[in-house]
Design a protein around this motif. Structure first.
Motif, mmCIF file in Angstrom:
data_model
loop_
_atom_site.group_PDB
_atom_site.id
_atom_site.type_symbol
_atom_site.label_atom_id
_atom_site.label_comp_id
_atom_site.label_asym_id
_atom_site.label_seq_id
_atom_site.Cartn_x
_atom_site.Cartn_y
_atom_site.Cartn_z
ATOM 1 N N VAL A 12 4.983 27.781 23.553
ATOM 2 C CA VAL A 12 3.586 28.357 22.382
ATOM 3 C C VAL A 12 2.566 27.823 22.703
ATOM 4 O O VAL A 12 1.504 27.898 21.940
ATOM 5 C CB VAL A 12 4.337 28.086 20.936
ATOM 6 N N ILE A 13 2.410 26.845 23.913
ATOM 7 C CA ILE A 13 0.967 26.356 24.208
ATOM 8 C C ILE A 13 0.601 27.284 25.531
ATOM 9 O O ILE A 13 0.962 26.608 26.484
ATOM 10 C CB ILE A 13 1.206 24.940 24.443
ATOM 11 N N PRO A 14 -0.424 28.012 25.311
ATOM 12 C CA PRO A 14 -0.987 28.572 26.459
ATOM 13 C C PRO A 14 -1.505 27.904 27.775
ATOM 14 O O PRO A 14 -1.129 28.125 28.852
ATOM 15 C CB PRO A 14 -1.705 29.770 26.104
ATOM 16 N N ALA A 15 -2.235 26.939 27.305
ATOM 17 C CA ALA A 15 -2.589 25.952 28.487
ATOM 18 C C ALA A 15 -1.741 25.197 28.598
ATOM 19 O O ALA A 15 -0.636 25.092 27.938
ATOM 20 C CB ALA A 15 -3.909 25.300 27.432
ATOM 21 N N ARG A 16 -1.717 24.065 29.491
ATOM 22 C CA ARG A 16 -0.984 23.259 29.724
ATOM 23 C C ARG A 16 -0.709 22.353 28.622
ATOM 24 O O ARG A 16 -1.642 21.842 28.087
ATOM 25 C CB ARG A 16 -1.398 22.424 31.301
ATOM 26 N N ALA A 17 0.581 22.090 28.429
ATOM 27 C CA ALA A 17 0.781 21.057 27.265
ATOM 28 C C ALA A 17 0.714 19.501 27.702
ATOM 29 O O ALA A 17 1.373 19.144 28.739
ATOM 30 C CB ALA A 17 2.134 21.404 26.974
ATOM 31 N N GLU A 18 -0.026 18.884 27.035
ATOM 32 C CA GLU A 18 -0.290 17.381 27.270
ATOM 33 C C GLU A 18 0.926 16.685 26.704
ATOM 34 O O GLU A 18 1.436 17.205 25.717
ATOM 35 C CB GLU A 18 -1.586 16.871 26.770
ATOM 36 N N LEU A 19 1.385 15.713 27.593
ATOM 37 C CA LEU A 19 2.561 14.923 27.478
ATOM 38 C C LEU A 19 2.432 14.225 25.873
ATOM 39 O O LEU A 19 3.377 14.219 25.040
ATOM 40 C CB LEU A 19 2.710 13.735 28.357
ATOM 41 N N TRP A 20 1.238 13.911 25.431
ATOM 42 C CA TRP A 20 1.136 13.048 24.306
ATOM 43 C C TRP A 20 1.404 14.268 23.057
ATOM 44 O O TRP A 20 1.826 13.780 22.050
ATOM 45 C CB TRP A 20 -0.340 12.419 24.161
ATOM 46 N N LEU A 21 0.968 15.192 23.257
ATOM 47 C CA LEU A 21 1.143 16.643 22.243
ATOM 48 C C LEU A 21 2.718 16.864 22.050
ATOM 49 O O LEU A 21 3.139 16.869 20.868
ATOM 50 C CB LEU A 21 0.339 17.630 22.965
ATOM 51 N N VAL A 22 3.297 16.892 23.347
ATOM 52 C CA VAL A 22 4.814 17.245 23.150
ATOM 53 C C VAL A 22 5.659 16.095 22.380
ATOM 54 O O VAL A 22 6.367 16.226 21.724
ATOM 55 C CB VAL A 22 5.578 17.824 24.321
ATOM 56 N N GLU A 23 5.160 14.767 22.719
ATOM 57 C CA GLU A 23 6.052 13.550 22.341
ATOM 58 C C GLU A 23 5.393 13.454 20.706
ATOM 59 O O GLU A 23 6.311 12.941 20.034
ATOM 60 C CB GLU A 23 5.196 12.401 22.887
ATOM 61 N N GLU A 24 4.213 14.026 20.437
ATOM 62 C CA GLU A 24 3.941 13.866 19.042
ATOM 63 C C GLU A 24 4.723 15.057 18.152
ATOM 64 O O GLU A 24 5.110 14.596 16.853
ATOM 65 C CB GLU A 24 2.435 14.175 18.733
ATOM 66 N N LEU A 25 5.073 16.077 18.908
ATOM 67 C CA LEU A 25 5.937 16.935 18.124
ATOM 68 C C LEU A 25 7.748 16.826 18.304
ATOM 69 O O LEU A 25 8.264 16.728 17.233
ATOM 70 C CB LEU A 25 5.984 18.495 18.846
ATOM 71 N N LEU A 26 7.938 16.188 19.211
ATOM 72 C CA LEU A 26 9.420 15.972 19.354
ATOM 73 C C LEU A 26 9.742 14.687 19.602
ATOM 74 O O LEU A 26 10.969 14.468 19.505
ATOM 75 C CB LEU A 26 9.760 16.617 20.738
ATOM 76 N N GLY A 27 8.909 13.523 19.908
ATOM 77 C CA GLY A 27 9.255 12.013 19.978
ATOM 78 C C GLY A 27 9.448 12.060 21.557
ATOM 79 O O GLY A 27 8.816 12.803 22.325
ATOM 80 N N PRO A 28 10.293 10.739 21.819
ATOM 81 C CA PRO A 28 10.246 10.816 23.453
ATOM 82 C C PRO A 28 10.829 11.797 24.197
ATOM 83 O O PRO A 28 12.010 12.385 23.898
ATOM 84 C CB PRO A 28 11.048 9.611 23.544
ATOM 85 N N VAL A 29 10.360 12.186 25.235
ATOM 86 C CA VAL A 29 10.640 13.516 25.825
ATOM 87 C C VAL A 29 11.134 13.325 27.530
ATOM 88 O O VAL A 29 11.369 14.137 28.129
ATOM 89 C CB VAL A 29 9.713 14.610 25.603
ATOM 90 N N ALA A 30 10.945 12.054 27.642
ATOM 91 C CA ALA A 30 11.211 11.662 29.201
ATOM 92 C C ALA A 30 12.349 12.550 29.775
ATOM 93 O O ALA A 30 12.365 13.153 30.968
ATOM 94 C CB ALA A 30 11.126 10.121 29.444
ATOM 95 N N GLU A 31 13.665 12.322 29.182
ATOM 96 C CA GLU A 31 15.005 12.840 29.949
ATOM 97 C C GLU A 31 14.767 14.379 29.593
ATOM 98 O O GLU A 31 15.207 15.075 30.652
ATOM 99 C CB GLU A 31 16.117 12.174 29.165
ATOM 100 N N ALA A 32 14.331 14.853 28.621
ATOM 101 C CA ALA A 32 14.080 16.403 28.413
ATOM 102 C C ALA A 32 13.496 17.153 29.673
ATOM 103 O O ALA A 32 13.470 17.990 30.289
ATOM 104 C CB ALA A 32 13.679 16.593 27.146
ATOM 105 N N VAL A 33 12.172 16.201 29.861
ATOM 106 C CA VAL A 33 11.317 16.652 30.845
ATOM 107 C C VAL A 33 11.880 16.640 32.265
ATOM 108 O O VAL A 33 11.745 17.721 32.950
ATOM 109 C CB VAL A 33 9.939 15.837 31.092
ATOM 110 N N GLU A 34 12.743 15.434 32.335
ATOM 111 C CA GLU A 34 13.205 15.564 33.757
ATOM 112 C C GLU A 34 14.345 16.654 34.231
ATOM 113 O O GLU A 34 14.499 17.314 34.953
ATOM 114 C CB GLU A 34 13.971 14.298 34.166
ATOM 115 N N GLU A 35 15.042 17.076 32.958
ATOM 116 C CA GLU A 35 16.053 18.060 32.953
ATOM 117 C C GLU A 35 15.393 19.222 33.284
ATOM 118 O O GLU A 35 15.781 20.162 34.068
ATOM 119 C CB GLU A 35 17.023 18.017 31.572
ATOM 120 N N CYS A 36 14.330 19.574 32.407
ATOM 121 C CA CYS A 36 13.644 20.975 32.569
ATOM 122 C C CYS A 36 12.909 21.223 33.761
ATOM 123 O O CYS A 36 13.052 22.228 34.485
ATOM 124 C CB CYS A 36 12.411 20.984 31.576
#
Length: 872
Positions: free
Chosen positions: A248-272
């Protein structure tokens, strides 16, 4: 990644880079449907460049309303230096100049502007500026865009169409062939089914193969949505939540933004990232393919999408992010108050950046739920919308928004704002052809503001009223009112209004005394050029110098007018005021017509009509040039062109447009001996010229009435050459026209003579000009005068000689012969359908045929296009 069937495209990119390395800068446009591999191609090309070539990269994003200068901000962050403050300043002209200076440095560069179908107007302004100024630079300006769904009136088409053909390289990307799809899929795949489902679109093919559906038996999923969701289904819950947020973010999504929404996302980022759906670049995430993002976003339940957008909006607001992003997420979150608030901020920023189309869209969004704005802010939104719509050429929207603003200001009792809105409304009424209403509204504005005492608003209202009076040549009143505006603006220190009023007064004085107002106009123009008040005084400078040249020409000071036309043109180009540049080019064409340079005149207006949409007040004189040459050379389209020009000129009620169009209608009637037609052509305009016109307005109409037998004596204040003709002094009239430098008028004056020798001299001039229609009349007259052996004149030129077609017209003719419609030609050549229509009209005129089919046949018979292949 395997790159199939792209060797030719890569070769053209490499060739453009080699040419640029030699100082021949190139613009390369890579177009194709979504998913066809534009980004993949450009990234492969960039990866193969020598280390000495610097790559700059900026991308446009699919925001609800684009961020002004968004991709240029990315490029500025890569270059540093003066480009970043220029972009932050928001003036596209300064950004264009600074970017061009950056690209002019010795280091070879490839500057990529990606996804320009989403570009804002300010970015397109910069693109247009730089793209036309690459010669001598070691730079490739590489532009990518989606061509499907790109409207005929999309500004990007006009920008691409304005690039010099020798500097432009087109790289259209097509879907893969069935053989290439088979090579990607492997031996076990159902290639026919895969190719039928994807149409050879590389993204769809790779997504379906990655999802494991490409080789299975049974029906293949028909959309990319199924392919993307099938791949995502293999991921864990955290990875799928990340895909949701990023979608839902047309521009590139900053890591700080997705972490603010979802919490730590390092493993999810690696999987995606392992799945191939997301790509990590620095501190940002984005989908590998835009179509994948759209597919996932559209699969979300509505409430989940709203929930995500609300959370993103709150996070972005806390960090004071760009208003354009806030508008997008506020709209998706259905937060009406936030949408109105952020749209107003973003709209004002877009207006300052001259992204007028985006500003219109933003102010419209701010007003989508008007009750979300306080009354005063709501009125301000309508005022801003009207102003931006006016600049963007959307007259109906500008008018209705201004009327809404006026009603709100009246409700609020803000009389000064009411006066300003009345003044602006009057301007819009004039612009839309409602002169009488415009005059009444201007008077209301002056009366109201006068009661409130001296103010800048009153000075502006006086200046606007003076302009209306000047345009209808009520010069005494225009000067009186304009001097009131000047005096008040001088007292208040309002430089822009002072210069505007000086331009009106100087123009009014010049109408009846060309030398009397020229100095005032010159001073206004020079002062405006020296001012740092941006667009307002840029407009005034161009208007001042254009009016000097135009009024000199109207008084047939042809030799004095030419250098002034060139000066006005140079000012318009320096200030990048396109409409004034176009108007001055048309004035130069009219000057060429008067001086006997007919082909140069035709070429100029054909190029203008074929490159841009002109407003009616500019299109009318351009068509008049074509009509005059067509009429005098006996062309078939003369009557149609004359009537088009008249229909555009008549609603203005201004002699500067009506008089020459009426005179041309009278000339057309005279050429066929239609006395009634001459009367009808001049009856409405001639009395206006007698009351308000200058000597040349009167003379040009009077002489046609005299030639038709409708006038026996010259009226008062008639211009000298016309008065001499009407008095029977054909010799004096011909001499006057010779001094002026107008050969066609000199020839007609000679042909009015009772002396056969003088008539023969006039006939020779007509033959030299190629004026076959009046020459036929003159030959018949010579026979009646008893002249034997009347010269037959030049033999007709070979019909439809190829040299008569411009390069662009030749391209259009080839596509006409191939059976394409105007809309299809427009899409192929990056033009608008109206522009193609002008080209087709010019082609028919030059080939002297009446239909597209006849043009195609003539082209084939002359060898201009290949004959259709035989079937069997």
């Amino acid at each position: 990644m395997r790159l199939l069937e792209r060797d030719d495209a890569l070769g053209r990119l490499r060739e453009a880079t080699e040419q640029a390395a030699g100082g021949a800068g190139r613009v390369v446009v890579v177009g194709g449907e979504a998913g066809v591999g534009k980004t993949t191609l450009v990234r492969r090309f960039a990866s193969e460049l020598d280390d000495g070539v610097r790559v700059l990269w900026g991308a446009c994003d699919d925001l609800t309303v684009p961020q002004p200068l968004g991709p240029l901000l990315e490029i500025a962050e890569q270059t540093g230096g003066l480009l970043l403050p220029a972009v932050q300043g928001g003036d596209p002209r300064e950004v264009g100049r600074t970017l061009r200076a950056v690209l002019a440095e010795d280091v070879p560069r490839v500057c990529v502007l990606e996804d320009c179908h989403w570009a804002d107007e300010a970015t397109l302004d910069v693109l247009a500026h730089v793209a036309r100024r690459l010669r001598g630079l070691h730079t490739v300006l590489l532009v990518t865009f989606r061509d499907e769904g790109l409207g005929a009136d999309h500004r990007l088409r006009a920008v691409i169409g304005s690039i010099p053909p020798d500097d432009l390289v087109r790289v259209p990307l097509r879907p893969l062939s069935r053989a290439a799809v088979g090579e990607l899929a492997g031996a076990d795949a159902d290639v026919d089914a895969l190719y039928a489902a994807t149409g050879g679109n590389p993204f769809l093919v790779t997504e379906m193969l990655a999802a494991g559906t490409g080789g299975e038996a049974g029906p293949v999923p028909p959309t990319v949505r199924d392919a993307v969701l099938a791949r995502a289904a293999r991921l864990g819950p955290a990875a799928r939540a990340l895909l949701e947020a990023v979608s839902v973010i047309p521009a590139r999504a900053e890591l700080w933004l997705v972490e603010e929404l979802l919490g730590p996302v390092a493993e999810a980022v690696e999987e995606c990232e392992r799945s191939g759906l997301l790509v990590v670049e620095g501190q940002t995430l984005h989908y590998r393919h835009e179509l994948a993002r759209l597919a996932y976003a559209r699969s979300l339940p509505s409430l989940r999408s709203v929930e995500l957008n609300r959370a993103i909006l709150r996070a972005l607001e806390e960090r004071r992010q760009d208003p354009a992003r806030l508008v997008h997420h506020a709209e998706q979150a259905h937060d009406h108050r936030a949408l109105a608030r952020h749209a107003m901020t973003a709209g004002r920023r877009a207006a300052r950046s001259r992204s007028h189309r985006e500003a219109v869209a933003l102010f419209e969004r701010a007003l989508r739920h008007p009750q979300a704005l306080e009354p005063a802010e709501r009125a301000a939104a309508y005022e801003a919308l009207s102003e931006e719509a006016y600049i963007d050429g959307r007259s109906d929207l500008a008018l209705s928004a201004r009327q809404s603003a006026l009603a709100l200001r009246r409700e609020q009792g803000d009389l000064r704002a009411v006066g300003v809105n009345l003044c602006r409304l009057s301007r819009l009424q004039w612009w839309t052809g409602r002169r009488r209403e415009a005059e009444e509204t201007a008077e209301q504005a002056v009366e109201l503001l006068r009661r409130l005492g001296p103010s800048r608003e009153l000075a502006l209202a006086y200046s606007h009223q003076s302009n209306l009076l000047m345009l209808v040549q009520r010069t005494g009143e225009a000067i009186t009112v304009g001097e009131k505006a000047m005096e008040l603006a001088r007292v208040l220190g309002d430089t822009a209004t002072l210069l505007d009023a000086q331009t009106n007064v100087g123009s009014a004085r010049m109408f009846h005394d060309p030398d009397g107002g020229r100095e005032l106009l010159r001073r206004a123009g020079e002062t405006a050029l020296a001012c740092d008040l941006e667009e307002d005084v840029d407009h005034i400078a161009c208007r001042a110098f254009h009016n000097i040249a135009s009024i000199d020409f109207d008084h047939f000071r042809l030799r004095e007018a030419r250098p002034r036309i060139e000066h006005a043109l140079s000012v318009a180009r320096k200030l990048e005021q396109w409409w004034f540049e176009a108007d001055t080019l048309i004035l130069r064409a009219i000057h060429d017509l008067a001086c006997g340079r007919w082909q140069a005149a035709v070429t100029t207006v054909e190029e203008l009509l074929g490159s841009a949409e002109l407003p009616s007040v500019s299109e009318a004189p351009a068509l008049r040039v074509l009509a005059a040459v067509e009429l005098r050379r006996g062309g078939r389209q003369a009557h149609s062109l004359i009537e088009q020009a008249w229909r555009l000129a008549r609603p203005t009620e201004e002699l500067q447009w009506m008089r020459p169009a009426a005179a041309l209608r009278a000339e057309a009637a005279w050429l066929v001996g239609d006395v009634r037609g001459v009367r009808e052509a001049t009856d409405a305009v001639y009395p206006v010229a007698l009351e308000h016109g200058h000597a040349w307005d009167i003379g040009e109409l009077a002489v046609w009435r005299w030639r038709a037998g409708l006038l026996q004596a010259a009226p008062p204040r008639c211009a000298e050459p016309h008065a001499l003709s009407i008095a029977g002094d054909w010799e004096g009239a011909a001499a006057a026209w010779e001094r002026i430098g107008a050969p066609y008028e000199r020839a007609l004056a000679l042909c009015d003579a009772p002396d056969p020798q003088a008539v023969l001299t006039g006939l020779g001039i007509l033959d030299e000009l190629g004026a076959s229609a009046p020459a036929r009349l003159v030959r018949r007259r010579l026979q009646r005068l008893g002249v034997r052996n009347v010269p037959r004149g030049p033999r007709p030129a070979t019909r439809a000689h190829p040299a008569g077609l411009s390069r662009r017209q030749a391209e259009v003719l080839e596509l006409v012969a191939a059976g394409m419609s105007n809309a299809e030609i427009a899409k192929t050549l990056f033009l608008t359908p109206k522009t193609v229509e002008h080209h087709v009209s010019a082609i028919l005129r030059k080939l002297r045929v009446d239909s597209r089919a006849a043009a195609a046949e003539a082209a084939r018979s002359l060898g201009l296009v290949r004959p259709p292949a035989a079937s069997g």
